[in-house]
Design a protein around this motif. Structure first.
Motif, short mmCIF file in Angstrom:
data_model
loop_
_atom_site.label_atom_id
_atom_site.label_comp_id
_atom_site.label_asym_id
_atom_site.label_seq_id
_atom_site.Cartn_x
_atom_site.Cartn_y
_atom_site.Cartn_z
N VAL A 229 -4.25 -32.96 -31.39
CA VAL A 229 -3.78 -33.58 -32.63
C VAL A 229 -4.95 -34.01 -33.50
N THR A 230 -6.00 -34.55 -32.88
CA THR A 230 -7.16 -35.00 -33.64
C THR A 230 -7.83 -33.84 -34.38
N LEU A 231 -8.07 -32.73 -33.66
CA LEU A 231 -8.71 -31.59 -34.32
C LEU A 231 -7.77 -30.95 -35.34
N ALA A 232 -6.49 -30.90 -35.02
CA ALA A 232 -5.52 -30.32 -35.96
C ALA A 232 -5.47 -31.12 -37.26
N SER A 233 -5.66 -32.44 -37.17
CA SER A 233 -5.65 -33.25 -38.39
C SER A 233 -6.85 -32.92 -39.28
N ILE A 234 -7.98 -32.59 -38.67
CA ILE A 234 -9.15 -32.18 -39.46
C ILE A 234 -8.91 -30.82 -40.10
N VAL A 235 -8.34 -29.90 -39.33
CA VAL A 235 -8.00 -28.58 -39.88
C VAL A 235 -7.02 -28.73 -41.04
N GLU A 236 -6.05 -29.62 -40.88
CA GLU A 236 -5.04 -29.84 -41.92
C GLU A 236 -5.69 -30.30 -43.23
N LYS A 237 -6.68 -31.18 -43.12
CA LYS A 237 -7.33 -31.71 -44.32
C LYS A 237 -8.33 -30.74 -44.92
N GLU A 238 -8.81 -29.78 -44.12
CA GLU A 238 -9.83 -28.85 -44.61
C GLU A 238 -9.23 -27.71 -45.44
N THR A 239 -8.04 -27.26 -45.14
CA THR A 239 -7.47 -26.12 -45.86
C THR A 239 -5.96 -26.25 -45.95
N GLY A 240 -5.44 -25.83 -47.09
CA GLY A 240 -3.99 -25.80 -47.27
C GLY A 240 -3.44 -24.39 -47.22
N ARG A 241 -4.30 -23.42 -46.93
CA ARG A 241 -3.86 -22.02 -46.90
C ARG A 241 -3.45 -21.62 -45.49
N ALA A 242 -2.26 -21.08 -45.39
CA ALA A 242 -1.72 -20.71 -44.08
C ALA A 242 -2.55 -19.63 -43.40
N ASP A 243 -3.12 -18.71 -44.19
CA ASP A 243 -3.87 -17.59 -43.60
C ASP A 243 -5.27 -18.00 -43.15
N GLU A 244 -5.67 -19.25 -43.41
CA GLU A 244 -7.00 -19.69 -43.02
C GLU A 244 -7.01 -20.70 -41.89
N ARG A 245 -5.86 -21.25 -41.56
CA ARG A 245 -5.85 -22.36 -40.61
C ARG A 245 -6.48 -21.97 -39.26
N SER A 246 -6.06 -20.83 -38.70
CA SER A 246 -6.56 -20.47 -37.37
C SER A 246 -8.06 -20.17 -37.41
N ARG A 247 -8.56 -19.69 -38.57
CA ARG A 247 -9.99 -19.38 -38.65
C ARG A 247 -10.80 -20.65 -38.84
N VAL A 248 -10.29 -21.60 -39.64
CA VAL A 248 -10.95 -22.89 -39.77
C VAL A 248 -10.99 -23.59 -38.41
N ALA A 249 -9.86 -23.52 -37.69
CA ALA A 249 -9.82 -24.11 -36.35
C ALA A 249 -10.85 -23.46 -35.44
N ALA A 250 -11.04 -22.14 -35.58
CA ALA A 250 -12.01 -21.43 -34.74
C ALA A 250 -13.43 -21.92 -35.01
N VAL A 251 -13.75 -22.22 -36.29
CA VAL A 251 -15.09 -22.73 -36.61
C VAL A 251 -15.35 -24.03 -35.85
N PHE A 252 -14.39 -24.93 -35.86
CA PHE A 252 -14.57 -26.21 -35.19
C PHE A 252 -14.60 -26.04 -33.67
N VAL A 253 -13.75 -25.17 -33.14
CA VAL A 253 -13.75 -24.93 -31.70
C VAL A 253 -15.08 -24.34 -31.26
N ASN A 254 -15.61 -23.39 -32.04
CA ASN A 254 -16.90 -22.80 -31.71
C ASN A 254 -18.01 -23.85 -31.76
N ARG A 255 -17.95 -24.77 -32.72
CA ARG A 255 -18.94 -25.82 -32.80
C ARG A 255 -18.84 -26.78 -31.61
N LEU A 256 -17.62 -27.08 -31.19
CA LEU A 256 -17.45 -27.94 -30.02
C LEU A 256 -18.04 -27.27 -28.78
#
Length: 416
Positions: A229-256
C-alpha cells in the motif's frame, strides 16, 4: 211477485259513495312473529351493506388503480418516524397523489401495509397509481446516490469531501489511518452516517488488498501488504496514466532492489503538509534535503506509511510491476514520461524536456529587456530549482524527475 224495497231518493254525490267500506285484511299471525320482523330487518341491512361494500370496492379499486397526477418521475423523501397521515400529507404536497389522506390510509389498510411503510428517499414513476406508490414505500428500495472517491486523496481529504456532502449525516469521530480507504464509486442512500461510509471504504480496501496480495509477484522486495500500500500510494501520486502505472512501479521496485533512494517528490510534500495533501506551490530547493520520515530524498527505502489512498489499479500495478530495468523517468512534455535504464540517457531526456519547455516559454511570453525568473505554477508538485548532479557511482544514481533534474529558470512542470 216480491215487493221491492222502496227507493229513497239520493243525491248524485251520495249515490257514488259506497254504503260501507270493506274491512282491512287481517295480518297473519306469522307476519306478526317477532323473529320474522327481526329477520326482515337483518336481511334489509345485509342488502344495504352489500350494496355499500360493492360501491366501496369499486371506488377503492378505482382510487388504487387510476393513474396518479405526477407528470414526470420525482424523488420524494419520507422522513423517519412519519405516521400514515404524515406520509399522505407529504405525498399530496409533492404532487405524488391527489386523493384525500383518508383514502391513502384506507389503501394502506386494504393492502395490509400498515406496519411495512419505511422512511427514506424514493423515486416515484410518472403517473404512478396509489397502489404503485404504496408498494414503492413498502419495498423500501430507496434512492441510491453515487459517490466517487478519487484515487490519490489522503484520508483527511476524503473525510473533508464526506463532510461537504449533504446526503450523509453525523460526523467522523477520527481521521482513518492513511491508506486504509479504497477510492472507488459507491452508492449510498440519503441519511447514511459518515462513520458508516468510512467503515464501508475500509472494508472494501481490506477485501481488495487481500485479493491483490494473494496474486502478487512474490519476486518483488515488498514484504507485507502494508508495504504494498505504501509503494502503491507513491505510484498513485506519480502518474495518473493507466498505461504507465506498472512501469513507474517497476522503477521504484528496481531501486528498492538496488538499495537506491526512491527520490519521489510527493513524499517530500507529504512530509511537509501531511494529510492536507497539497503544498500549493513548487517545492523549494531547501525542502529537498529537509529531514522528514517521509522524504525519500533523505531516507533509504520506503517511508513509514502511505502518503495517500491508492486505487485498485495502482495496487495491482505495484503488486505486479512491469519487467523492466528502468531506474529513471522524466516527463516527456506530452503528459506522459520517458523511462530509461541509465543516467546518461536520462540526462538527455531531461535536456530534451528543458529545451521543449524553453521553446514553449519563448512562444508564449514576450521577452523583456531584463528577464526575471519564471513565476512558479501554483499547485505544482514539482521542484523548479533542484539540481541533480551526475552520480559518481553508477549503481546508485539519483533518479532525476520532472522537477528534480538540472533545472534553472524554466517553469515547473505539473506532474499529473
Amino acid at each position: 211477485m216480491s215487493e221491492r224495497p222502496p227507493i229513497s231518493p239520493r243525491s248524485p254525490r251520495a249515490a257514488l259513495e259506497p254504503e260501507q267500506l270493506p274491512p282491512p285484511p287481517k295480518r297473519s299471525d306469522r307476519a306478526r312473529n317477532p323473529f320474522v320482523i327481526v329477520g326482515n330487518a337483518i336481511f334489509t341491512i345485509l342488502i344495504i351493506l352489500m350494496i355499500g361494500a360493492g360501491a366501496t370496492y369499486y371506488y377503492g379499486k378505482q382510487a388504487l388503480e387510476s393513474p396518479g397526477p405526477l407528470q414526470e418521475d420525482k424523488i420524494v423523501n419520507i422522513p423517519a418516524r412519519a405516521g400514515k397521515r404524515d406520509i399522505a400529507d407529504v405525498l399530496s404536497r409533492e404532487g405524488v397523489i391527489n386523493v384525500n389522506p383518508w383514502v391513502f390510509i384506507g389503501g394502506v389498510f386494504a393492502l395490509k401495509a400498515s406496519s411495512d411503510l419505511k422512511p427514506g428517499e424514493y423515486s416515484f414513476q410518472k403517473n404512478a397509481s396509489l397502489r404503485d406508490v404504496i408498494a414503492t414505500i413498502v419495498d423500501g428500495k430507496v434512492v441510491q446516490h453515487a459517490v466517487t472517491i478519487p484515487e490519490g486523496l489522503t484520508s483527511e481529504q476524503i473525510v473533508t469531501r464526506l463532510s461537504d456532502n449533504d446526503i450523509f449525516t453525523g460526523s467522523v469521530r477520527e481521521i482513518p489511518r492513511e491508506g486504509t480507504l479504497l477510492p472507488e464509486t459507491y452508492k449510498f442512500p440519503r441519511g447514511t452516517t459518515r462513520d458508516q461510509v468510512i467503515q464501508r471504504l475500509q472494508q472494501a480496501q481490506k477485501r481488495v488488498l487481500a485479493e491483490i496480495w494473494e496474486r502478487r509477484n512474490t519476486d518483488t522486495p515488498l514484504k507485507s501488504p502494508d508495504q504494498l500500500v505504501t509503494l502503491a500510494s507513491i505510484v498513485e501520486k506519480e502518474t495518473g496514466r493507466a498505461d504507465e502505472r506498472s512501469r513507474v512501479a517497476a522503477v521504484f521496485v528496481n531501486r528498492l532492489r538496488q538499495r537506491m533512494k526512491l527520490q519521489s517528490d510527493p513524499t517530500i510534500i507529504y512530509g511537509l503538509v501531511g494529510g492536507k495533501g497539497t503544498l500549493g506551490r513548487p517545492i523549494k530547493r531547501s525542502e529537498i534535503t529537509q529531514p522528514s520520515p517521509y522524504n525519500t530524498y533523505v531516507i533509504d527505502g520506503l517511508p513509514p506509511g502511505p502518503i495517500a489512498n491508492p486505487g485498485r489499479a495502482s495496487l495491482e500495478a505495484t503488486a505486479n510491476p512491469a519487467r523492466t530495468r528502468d531506474l529513471f523517468f522524466v516527463a516527456d512534455g506530452t503528459g506522459g514520461h520517458a523511462f530509461t535504464e541509465t543516467y546518461d540517457q536520462h540526462a538527455k531526456n531531461v535536456a530534451k524536456l528543458r529545451a521543449s519547455e524553453k521553446q514553449i516559454q519563448n512562444d508564449t511570453v514576450e521577452p523583456a529587456d531584463d528577464p526575471a525568473p519564471a513565476a512558479a505554477t501554483p499547485g505544482a508538485d514539482t521542484n523548479p530549482t533542484a539540481t541533480t548532479p551526475k552520480p559518481t557511482n553508477q549503481k546508485k544514481p539519483p533518479r532525476g524527475r520532472q522537477g528534480a533534474a538540472q533545472q534553472t529558470n524554466s517553469p515547473p512542470v505539473v506532474q499529473r
